[in-house]
Scaffold this motif. Structure first.
Motif, PDB file in Angstrom:
ATOM      1  N   LYS A   1       0.834  -1.217   0.000  1.00  0.00           N
ATOM      2  CA  LYS A   1       0.000   0.000   0.000  1.00  0.00           C
ATOM      3  C   LYS A   1       0.862   1.259   0.000  1.00  0.00           C
ATOM      4  O   LYS A   1       1.840   1.353   0.740  1.00  0.00           O
ATOM      5  CB  LYS A   1      -0.922  -0.006   1.224  1.00  0.00           C
ATOM      6  N   VAL A   2       0.461   2.214  -0.813  1.00  0.00           N
ATOM      7  CA  VAL A   2       1.125   3.516  -0.848  1.00  0.00           C
ATOM      8  C   VAL A   2       0.244   4.568  -0.179  1.00  0.00           C
ATOM      9  O   VAL A   2       0.711   5.469   0.507  1.00  0.00           O
ATOM     10  CB  VAL A   2       1.425   3.950  -2.306  1.00  0.00           C
ATOM     11  N   TYR A   3      -1.064   4.429  -0.375  1.00  0.00           N
ATOM     12  CA  TYR A   3      -1.996   5.452   0.108  1.00  0.00           C
ATOM     13  C   TYR A   3      -3.409   4.880   0.097  1.00  0.00           C
ATOM     14  O   TYR A   3      -3.738   4.016  -0.716  1.00  0.00           O
ATOM     15  CB  TYR A   3      -1.934   6.681  -0.811  1.00  0.00           C
ATOM     16  N   GLU A   4      -4.242   5.396   1.013  1.00  0.00           N
ATOM     17  CA  GLU A   4      -5.644   4.975   1.050  1.00  0.00           C
ATOM     18  C   GLU A   4      -6.473   6.101   1.653  1.00  0.00           C
ATOM     19  O   GLU A   4      -6.041   6.767   2.591  1.00  0.00           O
ATOM     20  CB  GLU A   4      -5.768   3.720   1.938  1.00  0.00           C
ATOM     21  N   ASP A   5      -7.643   6.325   1.093  1.00  0.00           N
ATOM     22  CA  ASP A   5      -8.624   7.194   1.739  1.00  0.00           C
ATOM     23  C   ASP A   5     -10.005   6.616   1.477  1.00  0.00           C
ATOM     24  O   ASP A   5     -10.128   5.457   1.063  1.00  0.00           O
ATOM     25  CB  ASP A   5      -8.472   8.670   1.295  1.00  0.00           C
ATOM     26  N   GLU A   6     -11.050   7.404   1.686  1.00  0.00           N
ATOM     27  CA  GLU A   6     -12.401   6.833   1.589  1.00  0.00           C
ATOM     28  C   GLU A   6     -12.786   6.460   0.159  1.00  0.00           C
ATOM     29  O   GLU A   6     -13.650   5.609  -0.051  1.00  0.00           O
ATOM     30  CB  GLU A   6     -13.451   7.779   2.212  1.00  0.00           C
ATOM     31  N   LEU A   7     -12.110   7.070  -0.823  1.00  0.00           N
ATOM     32  CA  LEU A   7     -12.480   6.831  -2.221  1.00  0.00           C
ATOM     33  C   LEU A   7     -11.513   5.930  -2.984  1.00  0.00           C
ATOM     34  O   LEU A   7     -11.929   5.216  -3.899  1.00  0.00           O
ATOM     35  CB  LEU A   7     -12.576   8.177  -2.973  1.00  0.00           C
ATOM     36  N   VAL A   8     -10.246   5.995  -2.642  1.00  0.00           N
ATOM     37  CA  VAL A   8      -9.239   5.295  -3.459  1.00  0.00           C
ATOM     38  C   VAL A   8      -8.263   4.485  -2.624  1.00  0.00           C
ATOM     39  O   VAL A   8      -8.075   4.722  -1.421  1.00  0.00           O
ATOM     40  CB  VAL A   8      -8.430   6.285  -4.339  1.00  0.00           C
ATOM     41  N   TYR A   9      -7.615   3.540  -3.303  1.00  0.00           N
ATOM     42  CA  TYR A   9      -6.549   2.718  -2.718  1.00  0.00           C
ATOM     43  C   TYR A   9      -5.399   2.719  -3.727  1.00  0.00           C
ATOM     44  O   TYR A   9      -5.635   2.529  -4.934  1.00  0.00           O
ATOM     45  CB  TYR A   9      -7.068   1.296  -2.482  1.00  0.00           C
ATOM     46  N   ALA A  10      -4.189   2.965  -3.265  1.00  0.00           N
ATOM     47  CA  ALA A  10      -3.029   3.010  -4.162  1.00  0.00           C
ATOM     48  C   ALA A  10      -1.969   2.036  -3.667  1.00  0.00           C
ATOM     49  O   ALA A  10      -1.705   1.946  -2.459  1.00  0.00           O
ATOM     50  CB  ALA A  10      -2.456   4.423  -4.239  1.00  0.00           C
ATOM     51  N   PHE A  11      -1.359   1.305  -4.597  1.00  0.00           N
ATOM     52  CA  PHE A  11      -0.384   0.274  -4.238  1.00  0.00           C
ATOM     53  C   PHE A  11       0.616   0.088  -5.382  1.00  0.00           C
ATOM     54  O   PHE A  11       0.340   0.448  -6.534  1.00  0.00           O
ATOM     55  CB  PHE A  11      -1.093  -1.054  -3.915  1.00  0.00           C
ATOM     56  N   TYR A  12       1.770  -0.496  -5.053  1.00  0.00           N
ATOM     57  CA  TYR A  12       2.803  -0.707  -6.070  1.00  0.00           C
ATOM     58  C   TYR A  12       2.406  -1.835  -7.018  1.00  0.00           C
ATOM     59  O   TYR A  12       1.914  -2.876  -6.582  1.00  0.00           O
ATOM     60  CB  TYR A  12       4.143  -1.029  -5.414  1.00  0.00           C
ATOM     61  N   ASP A  13       2.644  -1.611  -8.305  1.00  0.00           N
ATOM     62  CA  ASP A  13       2.382  -2.628  -9.314  1.00  0.00           C
ATOM     63  C   ASP A  13       3.319  -3.818  -9.090  1.00  0.00           C
ATOM     64  O   ASP A  13       4.503  -3.658  -8.815  1.00  0.00           O
ATOM     65  CB  ASP A  13       2.595  -2.043 -10.722  1.00  0.00           C
ATOM     66  N   ILE A  14       2.762  -5.022  -9.239  1.00  0.00           N
ATOM     67  CA  ILE A  14       3.531  -6.247  -8.985  1.00  0.00           C
ATOM     68  C   ILE A  14       4.587  -6.487 -10.062  1.00  0.00           C
ATOM     69  O   ILE A  14       5.579  -7.193  -9.813  1.00  0.00           O
ATOM     70  CB  ILE A  14       2.559  -7.450  -8.874  1.00  0.00           C
ATOM     71  N   ALA A  15       4.414  -5.909 -11.226  1.00  0.00           N
ATOM     72  CA  ALA A  15       5.367  -6.069 -12.333  1.00  0.00           C
ATOM     73  C   ALA A  15       5.711  -4.681 -12.874  1.00  0.00           C
ATOM     74  O   ALA A  15       5.218  -4.265 -13.936  1.00  0.00           O
ATOM     75  CB  ALA A  15       4.773  -6.941 -13.433  1.00  0.00           C
ATOM     76  N   PRO A  16       6.555  -3.943 -12.126  1.00  0.00           N
ATOM     77  CA  PRO A  16       6.763  -2.530 -12.464  1.00  0.00           C
ATOM     78  C   PRO A  16       7.340  -2.315 -13.857  1.00  0.00           C
ATOM     79  O   PRO A  16       8.275  -2.995 -14.264  1.00  0.00           O
ATOM     80  CB  PRO A  16       7.728  -2.040 -11.378  1.00  0.00           C
ATOM     81  N   ALA A  17       6.746  -1.369 -14.558  1.00  0.00           N
ATOM     82  CA  ALA A  17       7.208  -1.006 -15.904  1.00  0.00           C
ATOM     83  C   ALA A  17       8.138   0.194 -15.849  1.00  0.00           C
ATOM     84  O   ALA A  17       8.648   0.642 -16.885  1.00  0.00           O
ATOM     85  CB  ALA A  17       6.007  -0.704 -16.798  1.00  0.00           C
TER      86      ALA A  17
END
Ligand code: AMP
Ligand code: ZN
Length: 113
Positions: free
Chosen positions: A18-34
Motif C-alpha cells: 500500500k502507498v496510500y488509502e482514503d475513503e475513495l481510493v486505494y493506491a499500491f505498487y504494481d507487482i510487475a513494475p514497468a
C-alpha cells in the motif's frame, strides 16, 4: 465483485504494498513494475473500466488525478516528471477489469502521443 483481484486487494484479501488509502481510493505498487516508480490508483468502488464511469463519478475521477499528483510529490518524482495512464479495453492493453490509473516515473519515456 467476488472474483475481482483489485476488489480483493482493496479489501485486504490479497496482499499488496500500500502507498496510500482514503475513503475513495486505494493506491499500491504494481507487482510487475514497468518503471522505477509504478503505482496503481484504484477506486474502492468496482467499475470495470473508464467506459463504466458516469456523471456521478466526476468527483471520483478528479480525486484519482489529484491523488496521482500528490503521490508523485510524496514519492519525489513530481519535478522530474511522471505519466498517468488509464488503459480502457483489451486493445488498449487493459488486463485487469477494475478501473485503475498507472502512475509511472523514474524513467525517460518515449512519446506515444
Ligand atoms: P492494465 O494492463 O492497465 O490492466 O494494468 C494491470 C496492472 O495490474 C498490470 O501492470 C499488472 O502488473 C498489475 N497487477 C496485476 N495483479 C497485481 C497484483 N496482485 N498486485 C499488484 N499489481 C498487479
Ligand atoms: Zn473490482
Amino acid at each position: 465483485m467476488n472474483d475481482c483481484i483489485f476488489c480483493k486487494i482493496v479489501k485486504g484479501e490479497i496482499p499488496s504494498k500500500k502507498v496510500y488509502e482514503d475513503e475513495l481510493v486505494y493506491a499500491f505498487y504494481d507487482i510487475a513494475p514497468a518503471a522505477p516508480v509504478h503505482v496503481l490508483i484504484v477506486p474502492k468502488e468496482h467499475l470495470s473500466g473508464m467506459n463504466e464511469a458516469e456523471e456521478k463519478h466526476e468527483k471520483l475521477l478528479g480525486h484519482i488525478l489529484l491523488t496521482a499528483q500528490k503521490l508523485a510529490k510524496t514519492l519525489g518524482v513530481a519535478e522530474d516528471g511522471y505519466r498517468i495512464i488509464n488503459n480502457c479495453g483489451e486493445k488498449a492493453g487493459q488486463t485487469v477489469f477494475h478501473m485503475h490509473f498507472h502512475l509511472l516515473a523514474g524513467a525517460q519515456f518515449t512519446n506515444l502521443v
